[in-house]
Design a protein around this motif. Sequence first.
Motif, PDB file in Angstrom:
ATOM      1  N   ALA A 178       0.757  -1.231   0.005  1.00 19.80           N
ATOM      2  CA  ALA A 178      -0.321  -0.397  -0.141  1.00 19.80           C
ATOM      3  C   ALA A 178       0.627   0.905   0.677  1.00 19.80           C
ATOM      4  CB  ALA A 178      -1.080   0.170   1.463  1.00 19.80           C
ATOM      5  N   ILE A 179       2.111   1.516   0.941  1.00 22.62           N
ATOM      6  CA  ILE A 179       3.177   1.864   0.809  1.00 22.62           C
ATOM      7  C   ILE A 179       3.303   2.910  -0.825  1.00 22.62           C
ATOM      8  CG2 ILE A 179       5.605   3.276   1.607  1.00 22.62           C
ATOM      9  CD1 ILE A 179       5.171   1.607   3.994  1.00 22.62           C
ATOM     10  N   PHE A 180       3.699   1.693  -1.229  1.00 26.19           N
ATOM     11  CA  PHE A 180       4.340   1.474  -2.418  1.00 26.19           C
ATOM     12  C   PHE A 180       3.519   2.515  -3.445  1.00 26.19           C
ATOM     13  CE2 PHE A 180       7.469  -3.055  -2.099  1.00 26.19           C
ATOM     14  CZ  PHE A 180       7.949  -1.395  -1.117  1.00 26.19           C
ATOM     15  N   ALA A 181       2.057   1.507  -3.299  1.00 25.46           N
ATOM     16  CA  ALA A 181       0.471   2.030  -4.092  1.00 25.46           C
ATOM     17  C   ALA A 181       0.840   3.838  -4.149  1.00 25.46           C
ATOM     18  CB  ALA A 181      -0.237   1.590  -4.116  1.00 25.46           C
ATOM     19  N   ALA A 182       0.928   4.481  -2.917  1.00 25.98           N
ATOM     20  CA  ALA A 182       0.189   5.303  -2.217  1.00 25.98           C
ATOM     21  C   ALA A 182       1.435   6.764  -3.080  1.00 25.98           C
ATOM     22  CB  ALA A 182      -0.137   5.652  -1.134  1.00 25.98           C
ATOM     23  N   SER A 183       2.476   6.119  -3.147  1.00 24.88           N
ATOM     24  CA  SER A 183       4.274   6.698  -3.544  1.00 24.88           C
ATOM     25  C   SER A 183       3.789   7.387  -4.822  1.00 24.88           C
ATOM     26  CB  SER A 183       5.075   6.376  -2.867  1.00 24.88           C
ATOM     27  OG  SER A 183       5.240   6.115  -1.728  1.00 24.88           O
ATOM     28  N   ARG A 184       3.426   6.043  -5.887  1.00 26.36           N
ATOM     29  CA  ARG A 184       2.905   6.060  -6.904  1.00 26.36           C
ATOM     30  C   ARG A 184       1.921   7.177  -7.517  1.00 26.36           C
ATOM     31  NH1 ARG A 184       4.146   0.505  -7.740  1.00 26.36           N
ATOM     32  NH2 ARG A 184       6.409  -0.030  -7.697  1.00 26.36           N
ATOM     33  N   LEU A 185       1.188   7.477  -6.493  1.00 32.90           N
ATOM     34  CA  LEU A 185      -0.298   7.989  -6.848  1.00 32.90           C
ATOM     35  C   LEU A 185       0.090   9.891  -5.945  1.00 32.90           C
ATOM     36  CD1 LEU A 185      -3.092   5.546  -6.059  1.00 32.90           C
ATOM     37  CD2 LEU A 185      -1.754   6.115  -8.224  1.00 32.90           C
ATOM     38  N   ARG A 186       1.357  10.095  -5.969  1.00 34.60           N
ATOM     39  CA  ARG A 186       1.739  11.546  -5.403  1.00 34.60           C
ATOM     40  C   ARG A 186       1.082  12.117  -6.470  1.00 34.60           C
ATOM     41  NH1 ARG A 186       7.095  10.926  -2.489  1.00 34.60           N
ATOM     42  NH2 ARG A 186       7.372   9.908  -4.104  1.00 34.60           N
ATOM     43  N   ARG A 187       0.333  13.307  -5.858  1.00 32.12           N
ATOM     44  CA  ARG A 187       0.186  14.169  -6.872  1.00 32.12           C
ATOM     45  C   ARG A 187       1.577  14.964  -8.135  1.00 32.12           C
ATOM     46  NH1 ARG A 187       1.921  19.609  -6.609  1.00 32.12           N
ATOM     47  NH2 ARG A 187       1.852  19.328  -4.790  1.00 32.12           N
ATOM     48  N   GLU A 188       2.652  15.355  -7.663  1.00 37.44           N
ATOM     49  CA  GLU A 188       3.482  14.715  -8.274  1.00 37.44           C
ATOM     50  C   GLU A 188       3.932  14.238  -9.190  1.00 37.44           C
ATOM     51  OE1 GLU A 188       3.816  14.956  -5.138  1.00 37.44           O
ATOM     52  OE2 GLU A 188       4.405  17.176  -4.027  1.00 37.44           O
ATOM     53  N   ALA A 189       3.741  13.051  -8.607  1.00 35.09           N
ATOM     54  CA  ALA A 189       4.433  11.967  -9.815  1.00 35.09           C
ATOM     55  C   ALA A 189       3.316  11.513 -10.652  1.00 35.09           C
ATOM     56  CB  ALA A 189       4.355  10.676  -8.733  1.00 35.09           C
ATOM     57  N   GLN A 190       2.330  11.768 -10.760  1.00 44.38           N
ATOM     58  CA  GLN A 190       0.837  11.653 -10.853  1.00 44.38           C
ATOM     59  C   GLN A 190       1.162  12.926 -12.769  1.00 44.38           C
ATOM     60  OE1 GLN A 190      -0.147   8.611 -11.095  1.00 44.38           O
ATOM     61  NE2 GLN A 190      -2.223   8.831 -10.878  1.00 44.38           N
ATOM     62  N   ALA A 191       1.585  14.033 -11.876  1.00 42.09           N
ATOM     63  CA  ALA A 191       1.339  15.439 -13.108  1.00 42.09           C
ATOM     64  C   ALA A 191       2.268  15.099 -14.212  1.00 42.09           C
ATOM     65  CB  ALA A 191       1.794  16.660 -12.350  1.00 42.09           C
ATOM     66  N   LYS A 192       3.711  14.568 -13.699  1.00 42.46           N
ATOM     67  CA  LYS A 192       4.560  14.007 -14.472  1.00 42.46           C
ATOM     68  C   LYS A 192       3.838  12.345 -15.667  1.00 42.46           C
ATOM     69  CE  LYS A 192       8.403  16.184 -12.184  1.00 42.46           C
ATOM     70  NZ  LYS A 192       9.907  15.389 -11.524  1.00 42.46           N
ATOM     71  N   ARG A 193       3.296  11.977 -14.629  1.00 41.70           N
ATOM     72  CA  ARG A 193       3.286  10.285 -15.010  1.00 41.70           C
ATOM     73  C   ARG A 193       1.610  10.568 -16.668  1.00 41.70           C
ATOM     74  NH1 ARG A 193       1.828   7.615 -11.178  1.00 41.70           N
ATOM     75  NH2 ARG A 193       4.192   7.043 -10.969  1.00 41.70           N
ATOM     76  N   HIS A 194       0.742  11.421 -16.397  1.00 41.26           N
ATOM     77  CA  HIS A 194      -0.614  11.814 -17.269  1.00 41.26           C
ATOM     78  C   HIS A 194      -0.661  13.481 -17.586  1.00 41.26           C
ATOM     79  CE1 HIS A 194      -1.793   7.805 -16.037  1.00 41.26           C
ATOM     80  NE2 HIS A 194      -1.587   8.299 -14.763  1.00 41.26           N
ATOM     81  N   ALA A 195       0.982  13.897 -17.750  1.00 48.16           N
ATOM     82  CA  ALA A 195       0.760  15.203 -18.131  1.00 48.16           C
ATOM     83  C   ALA A 195       0.043  15.564 -19.523  1.00 48.16           C
ATOM     84  CB  ALA A 195       2.222  15.864 -18.707  1.00 48.16           C
ATOM     85  N   ALA A 196      -0.456  14.693 -20.257  1.00 48.23           N
ATOM     86  CA  ALA A 196      -1.123  14.296 -21.169  1.00 48.23           C
ATOM     87  C   ALA A 196      -2.194  14.672 -21.171  1.00 48.23           C
ATOM     88  CB  ALA A 196      -0.714  13.916 -22.664  1.00 48.23           C
ATOM     89  N   LEU A 197      -2.810  13.898 -20.810  1.00 47.14           N
ATOM     90  CA  LEU A 197      -4.374  13.789 -20.000  1.00 47.14           C
ATOM     91  C   LEU A 197      -4.948  14.790 -19.372  1.00 47.14           C
ATOM     92  CD1 LEU A 197      -6.782  12.028 -19.410  1.00 47.14           C
ATOM     93  CD2 LEU A 197      -5.903  10.932 -17.798  1.00 47.14           C
ATOM     94  N   ILE A 198      -4.000  15.474 -18.429  1.00 49.61           N
ATOM     95  CA  ILE A 198      -4.247  16.741 -18.216  1.00 49.61           C
ATOM     96  C   ILE A 198      -4.418  17.550 -18.767  1.00 49.61           C
ATOM     97  CG2 ILE A 198      -3.441  18.374 -15.686  1.00 49.61           C
ATOM     98  CD1 ILE A 198      -2.534  15.742 -14.442  1.00 49.61           C
ATOM     99  N   ALA A 199      -3.317  17.805 -19.601  1.00 46.68           N
ATOM    100  CA  ALA A 199      -3.723  19.132 -20.204  1.00 46.68           C
ATOM    101  C   ALA A 199      -4.579  18.929 -21.755  1.00 46.68           C
ATOM    102  CB  ALA A 199      -2.144  19.105 -21.197  1.00 46.68           C
ATOM    103  N   ALA A 200      -5.251  17.512 -21.723  1.00 47.63           N
ATOM    104  CA  ALA A 200      -6.071  16.994 -22.581  1.00 47.63           C
ATOM    105  C   ALA A 200      -7.449  17.603 -21.743  1.00 47.63           C
ATOM    106  CB  ALA A 200      -6.381  16.452 -22.882  1.00 47.63           C
ATOM    107  N   LEU A 201      -7.578  17.819 -20.360  1.00 52.09           N
ATOM    108  CA  LEU A 201      -8.229  17.685 -20.082  1.00 52.09           C
ATOM    109  C   LEU A 201      -8.736  19.048 -19.152  1.00 52.09           C
ATOM    110  CD1 LEU A 201      -8.294  14.357 -17.165  1.00 52.09           C
ATOM    111  CD2 LEU A 201     -10.190  14.620 -18.801  1.00 52.09           C
TER     112      LEU A 201
END
Length: 205
Positions: A178-201
Amino acid sequence: MRGTLFIVAAPSGAGKSSIVNACLARDPNICLSISYTSRAPRPGEHHAEHYNFVGRDEFQRMIEAGDFFEYALVHGDWKGTAKRAVEARMAEGRDVLLEIDWQGARQVREQMPGAVSVFILPPSREALDHRMRKRGQDSEEVMARRLAAAREEMSHFEEFDYVIVNEHFETAVDEMCAIFAASRLRREAQAKRHAALIAALLAGE
């Protein structure tokens, strides 16, 4: 994306290796960094699987060459993590787990403040004593020394981001994952990982 560095530490006998191995089997997105040590292999241990076993002279040469990301003298033997392997895997976007002691963890955090650290505690001193004695490999003198060292190690739990009490093994594994999963869902990481999606949204009509 650059991977995340996870640090896991615990006193001897707390079940750290068993929990780490179960998490690695469950989570394909994280890999274990194999540490170097100057001690001899214990029964059942294999080179490049449990540790990279080298002599004390070779370990000292590696220290002088600056080959280690972190290293420490533990129970009279040297242990350390090679820089090259950790950096290469993180650069590839892989999450890397360091299974090290609190001294090594402190060195890593000083160099990489973004590392996520976890400390594992036993459910009681009696359980710790029992688990250490189950190994049946050490004399009473060595056992007393290891128990004293374990108390010293546990006093450093406050330096870590997360604490897991290993009372029920499967629960402890779930909590680690759960710690591994939660760390990957941090805002900073998700903003980089899904930059194209967020820009489109967020794009206008």
